[in-house]
Every structure is written in C-alpha cells, then in structure tokens.
Design a protein around this motif. Structure first.
Motif, PDB file in Angstrom:
ATOM      1  N   GLU A  12       0.755  -1.081  -0.004  1.00  0.00           N
ATOM      2  CA  GLU A  12       0.066  -0.019   0.120  1.00  0.00           C
ATOM      3  C   GLU A  12       0.794   1.411  -0.152  1.00  0.00           C
ATOM      4  OE1 GLU A  12      -3.773  -2.354   2.221  1.00  0.00           O
ATOM      5  OE2 GLU A  12      -2.501  -0.647   3.312  1.00  0.00           O
ATOM      6  N   THR A  13       2.032   1.247   0.626  1.00  0.00           N
ATOM      7  CA  THR A  13       3.135   2.340   0.782  1.00  0.00           C
ATOM      8  C   THR A  13       3.667   2.759  -0.676  1.00  0.00           C
ATOM      9  OG1 THR A  13       3.367   1.956   2.868  1.00  0.00           O
ATOM     10  CG2 THR A  13       5.102   3.353   1.603  1.00  0.00           C
ATOM     11  N   LEU A  14       3.770   1.403  -1.251  1.00  0.00           N
ATOM     12  CA  LEU A  14       4.447   1.786  -2.539  1.00  0.00           C
ATOM     13  C   LEU A  14       3.320   2.150  -3.707  1.00  0.00           C
ATOM     14  CD1 LEU A  14       6.645  -1.626  -2.970  1.00  0.00           C
ATOM     15  CD2 LEU A  14       7.254   0.805  -2.310  1.00  0.00           C
ATOM     16  N   GLU A  15       2.062   1.721  -3.685  1.00  0.00           N
ATOM     17  CA  GLU A  15       0.872   2.195  -4.332  1.00  0.00           C
ATOM     18  C   GLU A  15       0.831   3.663  -4.136  1.00  0.00           C
ATOM     19  OE1 GLU A  15      -1.867  -1.615  -5.302  1.00  0.00           O
ATOM     20  OE2 GLU A  15      -2.081  -0.699  -3.241  1.00  0.00           O
ATOM     21  N   ASN A  16       0.763   4.199  -2.842  1.00  0.00           N
ATOM     22  CA  ASN A  16       0.755   5.461  -2.410  1.00  0.00           C
ATOM     23  C   ASN A  16       1.917   6.435  -2.975  1.00  0.00           C
ATOM     24  OD1 ASN A  16      -0.819   7.481  -0.918  1.00  0.00           O
ATOM     25  ND2 ASN A  16       0.628   7.337   0.450  1.00  0.00           N
ATOM     26  N   ARG A  17       3.193   5.866  -3.125  1.00  0.00           N
ATOM     27  CA  ARG A  17       4.295   6.552  -3.452  1.00  0.00           C
ATOM     28  C   ARG A  17       4.272   6.599  -5.071  1.00  0.00           C
ATOM     29  NH1 ARG A  17       5.194   7.351   1.111  1.00  0.00           N
ATOM     30  NH2 ARG A  17       6.918   6.912   2.175  1.00  0.00           N
ATOM     31  N   ARG A  18       3.600   5.695  -5.638  1.00  0.00           N
ATOM     32  CA  ARG A  18       3.329   5.798  -7.301  1.00  0.00           C
ATOM     33  C   ARG A  18       2.300   6.792  -7.505  1.00  0.00           C
ATOM     34  NH1 ARG A  18      -0.012   0.760  -9.123  1.00  0.00           N
ATOM     35  NH2 ARG A  18      -1.657   2.111  -8.125  1.00  0.00           N
ATOM     36  N   SER A  24      11.288  10.471  -2.453  1.00  0.00           N
ATOM     37  CA  SER A  24      11.751   9.334  -1.793  1.00  0.00           C
ATOM     38  C   SER A  24      12.228   8.304  -2.777  1.00  0.00           C
ATOM     39  CB  SER A  24      10.789   8.536  -1.072  1.00  0.00           C
ATOM     40  OG  SER A  24       9.947   7.742  -1.842  1.00  0.00           O
ATOM     41  N   TYR A  25      13.037   7.318  -2.463  1.00  0.00           N
ATOM     42  CA  TYR A  25      13.524   6.182  -3.136  1.00  0.00           C
ATOM     43  C   TYR A  25      12.481   5.608  -4.160  1.00  0.00           C
ATOM     44  CZ  TYR A  25      15.880   2.019  -4.871  1.00  0.00           C
ATOM     45  OH  TYR A  25      16.350   0.998  -5.648  1.00  0.00           O
ATOM     46  N   THR A  26      11.406   5.172  -3.477  1.00  0.00           N
ATOM     47  CA  THR A  26      10.414   4.553  -4.249  1.00  0.00           C
ATOM     48  C   THR A  26       9.788   5.382  -5.478  1.00  0.00           C
ATOM     49  OG1 THR A  26       8.784   4.488  -2.785  1.00  0.00           O
ATOM     50  CG2 THR A  26      10.373   2.714  -2.970  1.00  0.00           C
ATOM     51  N   SER A  27       9.343   6.735  -4.928  1.00  0.00           N
ATOM     52  CA  SER A  27       8.625   7.747  -5.951  1.00  0.00           C
ATOM     53  C   SER A  27       9.504   7.786  -7.016  1.00  0.00           C
ATOM     54  CB  SER A  27       8.489   8.892  -5.115  1.00  0.00           C
ATOM     55  OG  SER A  27       7.149   8.635  -4.287  1.00  0.00           O
ATOM     56  N   ASN A  28      10.935   8.227  -6.752  1.00  0.00           N
ATOM     57  CA  ASN A  28      11.805   8.448  -7.733  1.00  0.00           C
ATOM     58  C   ASN A  28      12.138   7.606  -8.860  1.00  0.00           C
ATOM     59  OD1 ASN A  28      11.902  11.224  -6.752  1.00  0.00           O
ATOM     60  ND2 ASN A  28      13.646  10.768  -5.300  1.00  0.00           N
ATOM     61  N   ILE A  29      12.079   6.286  -8.207  1.00  0.00           N
ATOM     62  CA  ILE A  29      12.575   5.120  -9.107  1.00  0.00           C
ATOM     63  C   ILE A  29      11.295   4.943 -10.237  1.00  0.00           C
ATOM     64  CG2 ILE A  29      11.683   3.013  -8.004  1.00  0.00           C
ATOM     65  CD1 ILE A  29      14.745   1.968  -8.813  1.00  0.00           C
ATOM     66  N   MET A  30       9.976   5.251  -9.763  1.00  0.00           N
ATOM     67  CA  MET A  30       8.923   5.055 -10.546  1.00  0.00           C
ATOM     68  C   MET A  30       8.876   6.263 -11.500  1.00  0.00           C
ATOM     69  SD  MET A  30       6.143   2.879  -8.259  1.00  0.00           S
ATOM     70  CE  MET A  30       6.572   3.505  -6.703  1.00  0.00           C
ATOM     71  N   LYS A  31       9.247   7.263 -11.035  1.00  0.00           N
ATOM     72  CA  LYS A  31       9.081   8.487 -12.094  1.00  0.00           C
ATOM     73  C   LYS A  31       9.880   8.421 -13.694  1.00  0.00           C
ATOM     74  CE  LYS A  31       8.808  12.132  -8.691  1.00  0.00           C
ATOM     75  NZ  LYS A  31       9.783  13.113  -8.297  1.00  0.00           N
ATOM     76  N   LEU A  77       5.914  -4.711  -9.619  1.00  0.00           N
ATOM     77  CA  LEU A  77       4.157  -5.092  -9.965  1.00  0.00           C
ATOM     78  C   LEU A  77       3.528  -3.879  -9.507  1.00  0.00           C
ATOM     79  CD1 LEU A  77       4.260  -8.724  -8.092  1.00  0.00           C
ATOM     80  CD2 LEU A  77       4.446  -8.147 -10.566  1.00  0.00           C
ATOM     81  N   VAL A  78       3.807  -3.018  -8.447  1.00  0.00           N
ATOM     82  CA  VAL A  78       3.298  -1.770  -8.339  1.00  0.00           C
ATOM     83  C   VAL A  78       3.185  -0.999  -9.515  1.00  0.00           C
ATOM     84  CG1 VAL A  78       3.196   0.262  -6.917  1.00  0.00           C
ATOM     85  CG2 VAL A  78       3.388  -1.898  -5.742  1.00  0.00           C
ATOM     86  N   TYR A  79       4.519  -0.769 -10.157  1.00  0.00           N
ATOM     87  CA  TYR A  79       4.528   0.133 -11.270  1.00  0.00           C
ATOM     88  C   TYR A  79       3.561  -0.369 -12.215  1.00  0.00           C
ATOM     89  CZ  TYR A  79       6.694   2.620 -14.873  1.00  0.00           C
ATOM     90  OH  TYR A  79       6.828   3.492 -16.076  1.00  0.00           O
ATOM     91  N   LYS A  80       3.775  -1.829 -12.501  1.00  0.00           N
ATOM     92  CA  LYS A  80       2.933  -2.351 -13.524  1.00  0.00           C
ATOM     93  C   LYS A  80       1.108  -2.350 -13.314  1.00  0.00           C
ATOM     94  CE  LYS A  80       4.797  -4.103 -16.666  1.00  0.00           C
ATOM     95  NZ  LYS A  80       5.313  -3.270 -17.886  1.00  0.00           N
ATOM     96  N   GLU A  81       1.102  -1.792 -11.966  1.00  0.00           N
ATOM     97  CA  GLU A  81      -0.431  -1.661 -11.841  1.00  0.00           C
ATOM     98  C   GLU A  81      -0.964  -3.046 -11.523  1.00  0.00           C
ATOM     99  OE1 GLU A  81      -2.467   1.205 -13.946  1.00  0.00           O
ATOM    100  OE2 GLU A  81      -1.074   2.826 -13.274  1.00  0.00           O
ATOM    101  N   ILE A  82      -0.009  -3.930 -11.138  1.00  0.00           N
ATOM    102  CA  ILE A  82      -0.708  -5.181 -10.813  1.00  0.00           C
ATOM    103  C   ILE A  82      -1.029  -5.227  -9.159  1.00  0.00           C
ATOM    104  CG2 ILE A  82      -0.032  -7.758 -10.457  1.00  0.00           C
ATOM    105  CD1 ILE A  82       1.804  -7.307 -13.030  1.00  0.00           C
ATOM    106  N   THR A  83      -2.092  -5.720  -8.680  1.00  0.00           N
ATOM    107  CA  THR A  83      -2.372  -5.606  -7.118  1.00  0.00           C
ATOM    108  C   THR A  83      -1.942  -6.820  -6.423  1.00  0.00           C
ATOM    109  OG1 THR A  83      -4.563  -6.806  -7.331  1.00  0.00           O
ATOM    110  CG2 THR A  83      -4.663  -4.323  -7.779  1.00  0.00           C
ATOM    111  N   LEU A  84      -1.619  -6.676  -5.124  1.00  0.00           N
ATOM    112  CA  LEU A  84      -1.340  -7.648  -4.429  1.00  0.00           C
ATOM    113  C   LEU A  84      -2.272  -8.895  -4.403  1.00  0.00           C
ATOM    114  CD1 LEU A  84       0.724  -8.910  -2.554  1.00  0.00           C
ATOM    115  CD2 LEU A  84      -0.657  -7.610  -0.518  1.00  0.00           C
TER     116      LEU A  84
END
Ligand SMILES: N=c1c2ncn([C@@H]3O[C@H](COP(=O)(O)OP(=O)(O)OP(=O)(O)O)[C@@H](O)[C@H]3O)c2ncn1[C@@H]1O[C@H](COP(=O)(O)O)[C@@H](O)[C@H]1O
Length: 96
Positions: A12-18, A24-31, A77-84
């Motif tokens: 959920e945190t990663l989806e929120n960062r997306r 942050s690390y995960t937001s920046n890598i997904m940009k 998986l989060v980046y590709k919009e696949i749900t948990l």
C-alpha cells in the motif's frame, strides 16, 4: 508488526508512492527520467538477483539480499499496476 500483514502495508505504501509521489527512493525510481522507470526497476532486479546468488554461495547476508530482491519485484508489480491480490490469487491457484 512481524507477520505477513507487513507485505500488504508495504504494498500500500508503494502504491501511494506511485500515485502521490514524494521525494523518496521508491517515488523517484517510479518516475520517468532519461531511463524509463521500468528499465530502472528491472536493472535493480538484475543487480539484486546477482547479490542473492553470491549471498547464497557465500552463506552470508542471504536474508538481507533476498529481501532487497523481493522488495524490488514488488516495486515492479506496483509500477505495472498489478495488485497484491492478483499476486496472492496466483499463489492460491497453485496450492495443492
Ligand atoms: N523496504 C524498502 C527497501 N528495501 C530496499 N530499499 C532500497 O533499495 C535500495 C537497494 O539498492 P542497493 O542494494 O544498491 O543499496 P545498498 O544500500 O547498497 O544495499 P546493499 O548493497 O547493502 O544490499 C536502497 O536504496 C534501499 O534503500 C528500500 N527502500 C524502501 N523500502 C520501503 O519502501 C517504502 C517506501 O520507501 P520510500 O520511497 O523510501 O519512502 C518504505 O516503507 C520503506 O521501508
């Protein structure tokens, strides 16, 4: 928290960062940047995979390196919009 719920919380945190990027690390890598976000994540998965192989052979840091690898696969998986739930459903179909 030391049970499997931590994976859902992380997801959920990663989806929120997306969806709501911060610095942050995960937001920046997904940009997107000069390299596409997907390429950056795949490159990390490649690096972390090699680190797992080395850790296993050296009997050292296997938990740490495996966590890095699993984390980056979840990030993909989060980046590709696949749900948990889609991932868990796939595991469920393999249960005997
Ligand atoms: N679980 C993780 C997590 N695991 C690994 N990483 C990052 O992934 C990168 C791993 O790359 P490297 O292996 O090259 O880094 P390193 O530090 O040299 O690692 P080692 O060589 O020691 O294995 C590092 O920058 C780590 O910070 C993580 N970054 C974030 N999270 C979680 O993701 C969520 C969102 O994070 P932010 O975007 O940072 O808010 C938070 O809940 C965090 O706890």
């Amino acid at each position: 928290m030391t049970d499997e719920k931590i994976i859902r919380e992380l997801y959920e945190t990663l989806e929120n960062r997306r969806d709501h990027p911060i610095d942050s690390y995960t937001s920046n890598i997904m940009k997107n940047s000069s390299k596409t976000a997907e390429d950056k994540i795949l490159e990390k998965i490649g690096e972390e995979t090699a680190e797992v192989l080395i850790a296993s052979k050296n009997q050292d840091n296997l938990i740490h390196e495996s966590t890095d690898l699993i984390f980056h696969i979840l990030l993909l998986l989060v980046y590709k919009e696949i749900t948990l739930d889609e991932l868990l459903d796939e595991f469920q179909t393999r249960m005997k």
